[in-house]
Scaffold this active site. Structure first.
Site: not given
Ligand SMILES: CC(=O)[C@@H](O)[C@H](O)COP(=O)(O)O
Ligand SMILES: NCC(=O)COP(=O)(O)O
Length: 238
Positions: A70, A45, A7, A191, A43, A50
């Site tokens: 996501e 938002r 991510n 997460h 992700h 970001h």
């Molecule tokens: C669904 C999930 O757990 C990740 O997408 C996490 O929410 C990361 O989002 P942030 O980087 O905005 O914290």
């Molecule tokens: N779905 C979880 C993700 O994409 C990343 O979560 P995190 O490692 O940033 O808490």
């Protein structure tokens, strides 16, 4: 095999902090894939704190592994995902002002809504995953929506594991995974996973298909280097 999807939200956080294009997300995604990661996750938002919506379109052109987007399926998000057609969409019930994702779906209460949006994505060739707490009733509810996969929300595991409560941390996830396997649901997880807890988690979850890891991975890379950290995760996921 459990795939690692990195991510890159927090690379976008760093980029946005100065208003320029450093780090360059396209280069970073290409490099992360060349280091061996099997996927890129973003992700976007609603406040674009970001990942920007334009990033999602730009990354579609360059990601050659699995592309996972996501988000909460608000109309703007749904339209974007249908336009981009990533490998996978992961539905997350985030409030717009949430600091980060902080809950899984109530798949019983929201069954009809989830089933409808999942049907739309699947009709467009997009694999679907639903972000759920490690609760067998929520896993059963997820199966009722027609989703391809669930993503186990692993914050509670990470918190308990960090306190040394290994057995308590993993039991709900093992129970949820057994149920998911019985129902034919694919299992993703994410997460707060990190280099310390990932191997224990992976070794206790049967048929774990994908982990998406961002915050810890990027923070660990500050000290250990991005290529090195990606390979440390890949080694732990073997
Ligand atoms: C669904 C999930 O757990 C990740 O997408 C996490 O929410 C990361 O989002 P942030 O980087 O905005 O914290
Ligand atoms: N779905 C979880 C993700 O994409 C990343 O979560 P995190 O490692 O940033 O808490």
């Amino acid at each position: 095999m459990t795939k690692l999807s990195v991510n890159i939200n927090k690379l976008a956080t760093l980029r946005n902090s100065r208003g320029g294009n450093m780090p360059n997300l396209i280069k970073s995604a290409n490099d992360i894939e060349s280091f061996g990661a099997q996927g890129i996750t973003i992700h976007p938002r609603p406040d674009e704190r970001h990942i920007r919506y334009q990033d999602a379109y730009d990354l579609k052109e360059v990601v050659t592994t699995e592309y996972n987007i996501e988000g909460n399926p608000i109309p703007k998000f749904v339209d974007m995902v249908l336009a981009i057609k990533p490998t996978q969409v992961t539905l997350v019930p985030d409030a717009e002002d949430a600091v980060t994702s902080n809950a899984g779906w109530d798949t019983i209460k929201h069954k009809d809504f989830l089933a409808d949006v999942i049907k739309t994505f699947k009709e467009n060739g997009i694999r679907t995953s639903i972000f759920v707490d490690p609760d067998v009733e929520m896993v059963k509810g997820a199966a009722e929506t027609g989703t391809d996969r669930i993503e186990l929300y692993t914050e509670s595991f990470a918190q308990e594991f960090s306190k040394g409560k290994e057995k308590e941390s993993i039991q709900p996830f093992m129970d949820a995974a057994v149920m998911a396997n019985e129902l034919g649901l694919g299992i993703n997880a994410g997460h707060d996973l990190n280099l310390d807890n990932i191997q224990f988690f992976k070794s206790h979850i049967p048929n774990l298909l994908e982990v998406s890891i961002g915050h810890a991975l990027i923070c660990e890379s500050i000290y250990l280097g991005l290529e090195n950290v990606v390979n440390m995760y890949l080694h732990r996921l073997k």
